[in-house]
Design a protein around this motif. Structure first.
Motif, PDB file in Angstrom:
ATOM      1  N   ASP A  10      41.569  40.225  33.764  1.00 24.70           N
ATOM      2  CA  ASP A  10      42.880  40.625  33.221  1.00 24.70           C
ATOM      3  C   ASP A  10      42.903  42.076  32.748  1.00 24.70           C
ATOM      4  O   ASP A  10      43.964  42.627  32.478  1.00 24.70           O
ATOM      5  N   SER A  11      41.737  42.716  32.657  1.00 18.89           N
ATOM      6  CA  SER A  11      41.688  44.115  32.249  1.00 18.89           C
ATOM      7  C   SER A  11      41.731  45.016  33.485  1.00 18.89           C
ATOM      8  O   SER A  11      40.782  45.067  34.268  1.00 18.89           O
ATOM      9  N   THR A  12      42.833  45.741  33.638  1.00 18.42           N
ATOM     10  CA  THR A  12      42.986  46.612  34.801  1.00 18.42           C
ATOM     11  C   THR A  12      41.942  47.724  34.803  1.00 18.42           C
ATOM     12  O   THR A  12      41.398  48.084  35.849  1.00 18.42           O
ATOM     13  N   SER A  13      41.649  48.265  33.631  1.00 19.04           N
ATOM     14  CA  SER A  13      40.674  49.357  33.556  1.00 19.04           C
ATOM     15  C   SER A  13      39.291  48.909  33.990  1.00 19.04           C
ATOM     16  O   SER A  13      38.580  49.633  34.704  1.00 19.04           O
ATOM     17  N   LEU A  14      38.889  47.690  33.564  1.00 17.83           N
ATOM     18  CA  LEU A  14      37.588  47.170  33.997  1.00 17.83           C
ATOM     19  C   LEU A  14      37.576  46.924  35.499  1.00 17.83           C
ATOM     20  O   LEU A  14      36.578  47.195  36.180  1.00 17.83           O
ATOM     21  N   ALA A  15      38.690  46.392  36.015  1.00 18.39           N
ATOM     22  CA  ALA A  15      38.772  46.128  37.452  1.00 18.39           C
ATOM     23  C   ALA A  15      38.616  47.417  38.248  1.00 18.39           C
ATOM     24  O   ALA A  15      37.921  47.451  39.274  1.00 18.39           O
ATOM     25  N   VAL A  16      39.266  48.496  37.794  1.00 19.80           N
ATOM     26  CA  VAL A  16      39.147  49.794  38.469  1.00 19.80           C
ATOM     27  C   VAL A  16      37.693  50.269  38.440  1.00 19.80           C
ATOM     28  O   VAL A  16      37.162  50.787  39.437  1.00 19.80           O
ATOM     29  N   LEU A  17      37.040  50.066  37.289  1.00 18.87           N
ATOM     30  CA  LEU A  17      35.642  50.482  37.140  1.00 18.87           C
ATOM     31  C   LEU A  17      34.744  49.703  38.102  1.00 18.87           C
ATOM     32  O   LEU A  17      33.892  50.289  38.786  1.00 18.87           O
ATOM     33  N   LEU A  49      33.013  34.690  47.611  1.00 20.87           N
ATOM     34  CA  LEU A  49      32.513  34.768  46.238  1.00 20.87           C
ATOM     35  C   LEU A  49      33.664  35.091  45.289  1.00 20.87           C
ATOM     36  O   LEU A  49      34.550  35.880  45.633  1.00 20.87           O
ATOM     37  N   ILE A  50      33.638  34.458  44.107  1.00 20.08           N
ATOM     38  CA  ILE A  50      34.632  34.740  43.074  1.00 20.08           C
ATOM     39  C   ILE A  50      33.910  35.161  41.806  1.00 20.08           C
ATOM     40  O   ILE A  50      33.000  34.466  41.335  1.00 20.08           O
ATOM     41  N   ILE A  51      34.288  36.331  41.263  1.00 21.21           N
ATOM     42  CA  ILE A  51      33.787  36.765  39.953  1.00 21.21           C
ATOM     43  C   ILE A  51      34.890  36.433  38.958  1.00 21.21           C
ATOM     44  O   ILE A  51      35.970  37.025  38.988  1.00 21.21           O
ATOM     45  N   LEU A  52      34.614  35.490  38.087  1.00 17.53           N
ATOM     46  CA  LEU A  52      35.654  34.851  37.288  1.00 17.53           C
ATOM     47  C   LEU A  52      35.489  35.147  35.806  1.00 17.53           C
ATOM     48  O   LEU A  52      34.474  34.779  35.197  1.00 17.53           O
ATOM     49  N   ASP A  53      36.481  35.819  35.221  1.00 12.60           N
ATOM     50  CA  ASP A  53      36.472  36.076  33.783  1.00 12.60           C
ATOM     51  C   ASP A  53      36.767  34.776  33.043  1.00 12.60           C
ATOM     52  O   ASP A  53      37.592  33.960  33.486  1.00 12.60           O
ATOM     53  N   LEU A  54      36.119  34.576  31.912  1.00  9.51           N
ATOM     54  CA  LEU A  54      36.319  33.337  31.155  1.00  9.51           C
ATOM     55  C   LEU A  54      37.694  33.273  30.495  1.00  9.51           C
ATOM     56  O   LEU A  54      38.320  32.216  30.440  1.00  9.51           O
ATOM     57  N   LYS A  55      38.172  34.409  29.990  1.00 12.75           N
ATOM     58  CA  LYS A  55      39.433  34.421  29.239  1.00 12.75           C
ATOM     59  C   LYS A  55      40.509  35.161  30.030  1.00 12.75           C
ATOM     60  O   LYS A  55      40.404  36.357  30.278  1.00 12.75           O
ATOM     61  N   LEU A  56      41.554  34.408  30.398  1.00 13.07           N
ATOM     62  CA  LEU A  56      42.670  34.969  31.155  1.00 13.07           C
ATOM     63  C   LEU A  56      43.971  34.710  30.404  1.00 13.07           C
ATOM     64  O   LEU A  56      44.022  33.823  29.532  1.00 13.07           O
ATOM     65  N   PRO A  57      45.044  35.421  30.707  1.00 12.80           N
ATOM     66  CA  PRO A  57      46.292  35.275  29.939  1.00 12.80           C
ATOM     67  C   PRO A  57      46.915  33.884  30.020  1.00 12.80           C
ATOM     68  O   PRO A  57      47.506  33.408  29.050  1.00 12.80           O
ATOM     69  N   ASP A  58      46.798  33.214  31.175  1.00 18.50           N
ATOM     70  CA  ASP A  58      47.513  31.948  31.360  1.00 18.50           C
ATOM     71  C   ASP A  58      46.627  30.711  31.350  1.00 18.50           C
ATOM     72  O   ASP A  58      47.098  29.600  31.158  1.00 18.50           O
ATOM     73  N   MET A  59      45.345  30.859  31.584  1.00 18.92           N
ATOM     74  CA  MET A  59      44.437  29.707  31.571  1.00 18.92           C
ATOM     75  C   MET A  59      43.005  30.212  31.422  1.00 18.92           C
ATOM     76  O   MET A  59      42.751  31.418  31.516  1.00 18.92           O
ATOM     77  N   SER A  60      42.082  29.292  31.187  1.00 16.11           N
ATOM     78  CA  SER A  60      40.678  29.695  31.019  1.00 16.11           C
ATOM     79  C   SER A  60      39.971  29.690  32.373  1.00 16.11           C
ATOM     80  O   SER A  60      40.411  29.038  33.329  1.00 16.11           O
ATOM     81  N   GLY A  61      38.859  30.418  32.426  1.00 11.62           N
ATOM     82  CA  GLY A  61      38.052  30.418  33.643  1.00 11.62           C
ATOM     83  C   GLY A  61      37.531  29.021  33.957  1.00 11.62           C
ATOM     84  O   GLY A  61      37.373  28.658  35.124  1.00 11.62           O
ATOM     85  N   GLU A  62      37.283  28.222  32.909  1.00  8.06           N
ATOM     86  CA  GLU A  62      36.806  26.856  33.115  1.00  8.06           C
ATOM     87  C   GLU A  62      37.848  26.018  33.867  1.00  8.06           C
ATOM     88  O   GLU A  62      37.501  25.200  34.713  1.00  8.06           O
TER      89      GLU A  62
END
Length: 494
Positions: A10-17, A49-62
């Motif tokens: 959900d972090s655009t800056s991290l995604a760009v990095l 492959l999916i790199i999945l963040d645990l905390k997202l705005p609408d639901m959890s990575g789990e």
């Protein structure tokens, strides 16, 4: 076609990095910010492959991981987690995630992890392609598509149309009779009878009568003529289960029958001739039985024309889950129960269990669970004590191989000496001690620690999480130390 990697962050800056980190790598990195976007992307085009963040705005990575598992999406998932959520990430690995990356993710760590899991996915895909050439989830009475079972199916296909004798070997409960029936059904004899005899369940005195039959008055209680299994199977297949249990005298008569196709019913004077295909089976080692004099060598070579080795259930991998789900749904339907599936953690324990009773034991355990419970999903709480106890025992008694390797690294380095007693530790004793026994050098502990950790990572083929488990260290500790050493190496090199 280049592999696809989906970054759910959900972090655009991290995604760009992260995109900058991997811009020169041989794969395409796609980015979405929410769980709904991730599911929509996966439905359109499944990434390797999916790199999945645990905390997202609408639901959890789990939640997304559960959705992937529920829909059996063929992809690998790596969890991206903050330092405080490492324990959650480790628990998600038990639910199907392949690994986790602790934030902030460094460039080398990200590239190495992606490359490792894409390579693994490619190998799995190659195996699936090979299996697909002759893959069957169902084959007559069998369920399962693991490689050992595919080999069994292929032998059955090859031997069934012939008249060759087949010898099936395997532990009790592996499905030897199901295998024999499959051979019969695949053969040209499938319109004729399939007759099975368990040689271990018939008393010695009755065996000859069971196989060859008898005439009226042949022995006390023989009040009428009776056909034996050889006559009943005429034109079809005679299956002799647990053949090694047959006594030697009866083995001699069986050998003659196999060689000539003729036999004389007990008490009769006239020989009979039949056309029967023989399939034999045992749960013992037949060559050992021959060596110890309990099984005739000439009979062994007569029946052991085409051997089939039935794999134990513990060797069948994901087939355990396939069979468990099949039995669960079958018995739930029979008994009008709610069960429709098995939770991932319960499924994992079923796969790890040793199954000494093989498929028969699994079938009975699932039957028991369905009879005594009525829920939508089979969970860990439903499993019997022997499965839970073995899992707990395996965790408590496991001696990590990498820990042993670490000790082997440390021991020769320090050149351990016996701890001196009070007398030996006196100044005179120390002065008298031969200098040859003293260690030549003492290495700093950080060097020994680094070497032990690296040995463990190499032992686990680069899987840092597995290495941490074997070393009995926190995965975050191993990652942190590894990253610190890599940073030091980069600084020194520059």
């Amino acid at each position: 076609m280049r592999p696809k990697v989906l970054l759910v962050e959900d972090s655009t800056s991290l995604a760009v990095l992260y995109k900058q980190y991997v811009k020169d790598e041989p794969f395409d990195l796609f980015h979405v910010e929410t769980g709904r976007e991730a599911i929509a992307f996966i439905e359109r085009n499944v990434p390797q492959l999916i790199i999945l963040d645990l905390k997202l705005p609408d639901m959890s990575g789990e939640d997304i991981l559960d959705w992937i598992a529920e829909h059996q999406v063929p992809t690998a998932v790596v969890i991206a987690t903050a330092h405080g959520s490492v324990d959650i990430a480790v628990s998600l690995i038990q639910k199907g995630a392949k690994d986790f990356l602790e934030k902030p993710i460094k460039a080398d760590r990200l590239k190495t992890s992606i490359a490792l899991h894409l390579k693994q996915a490619k190998l799995e895909h190659l195996v699936e392609d090979i299996e697909a050439k002759f893959d069957r989830n169902r084959f007559h009475g069998f369920l399962g598509s693991c490689l050992p079972m595919q080999a069994v199916y292929k032998i059955i296909d090859s031997v069934a149309p012939t008249s060759a004798s087949v010898f099936i070997n395997g532990e009790s409960g592996t499905g030897k009779e199901v295998c024999a029936e499959a051979i019969h059904q695949e053969s040209q004899r499938n319109k004729k009878p399939f007759i099975a005899i368990n040689c271990g369940a018939i008393p010695k005195d009755l065996m000859e009568s069971e196989v060859f039959g008898h005439v009226k008055g042949a022995f006390t209680g023989a009040t009428a003529d009776r056909k034996g299994a050889a006559s009943l199977a005429n034109g079809g297949t005679l299956f002799l289960d647990e053949l090694c249990e047959m006594d030697l005298e009866m083995q001699k008569k069986l050998l003659r029958f196999l060689q000539t196709g003729t036999f004389t019913p007990l008490g009769a004077t006239k020989e009979m001739k039949v056309d029967v295909r023989i399939i034999c089976a045992t749960n013992r080692d037949p060559l050992k039985e021959v060596e110890e004099g309990r099984f005739r060598e000439d009979l062994y070579y007569r029946v052991h024309v085409v051997p089939i080795e039935m794999p134990a259930l513990r060797e069948r991998g994901n087939d355990i889950a396939i069979l468990a789900n099949h039995f669960l749904k079958m018995y739930a339907k029979e008994d009008n129960k709610k069960f429709s599936g098995i939770n991932r953690d319960a499924e994992a324990l079923l796969k790890k269990y040793n199954w000494p009773g093989n498929v028969r034991q699994l079938q009975n355990i699932i039957r028991n669970i369905v009879v005594l419970n009525d829920e939508a999903k089979l969970s860990v709480s439903h499993l019997p004590e022997q499965i839970l106890k073995q899992s707990a025992s395996a965790r408590s008694n496991h001696t990590p191989a990498a820990t042993i390797a670490a000790r082997e690294v440390i021991a020769p380095t320090i050149n351990e000496q016996p701890i001196p007693t009070e007398l030996e530790s006196s100044p005179q004793a120390i002065e008298a001690a031969p200098t040859a026994n003293k260690p030549q050098t003492i290495r700093p502990m950080w060097q020994i620690e680094r070497e032990a950790i690296q040995n463990a990572i190499d032992y686990c083929d680069g899987n840092v999480l597995n290495a941490a488990v074997l070393l009995e260290l926190s995965p975050s500790t191993v990652y942190r130390k590894k990253q610190a050493w890599e940073s030091e190496d980069e600084t020194t090199a520059s």
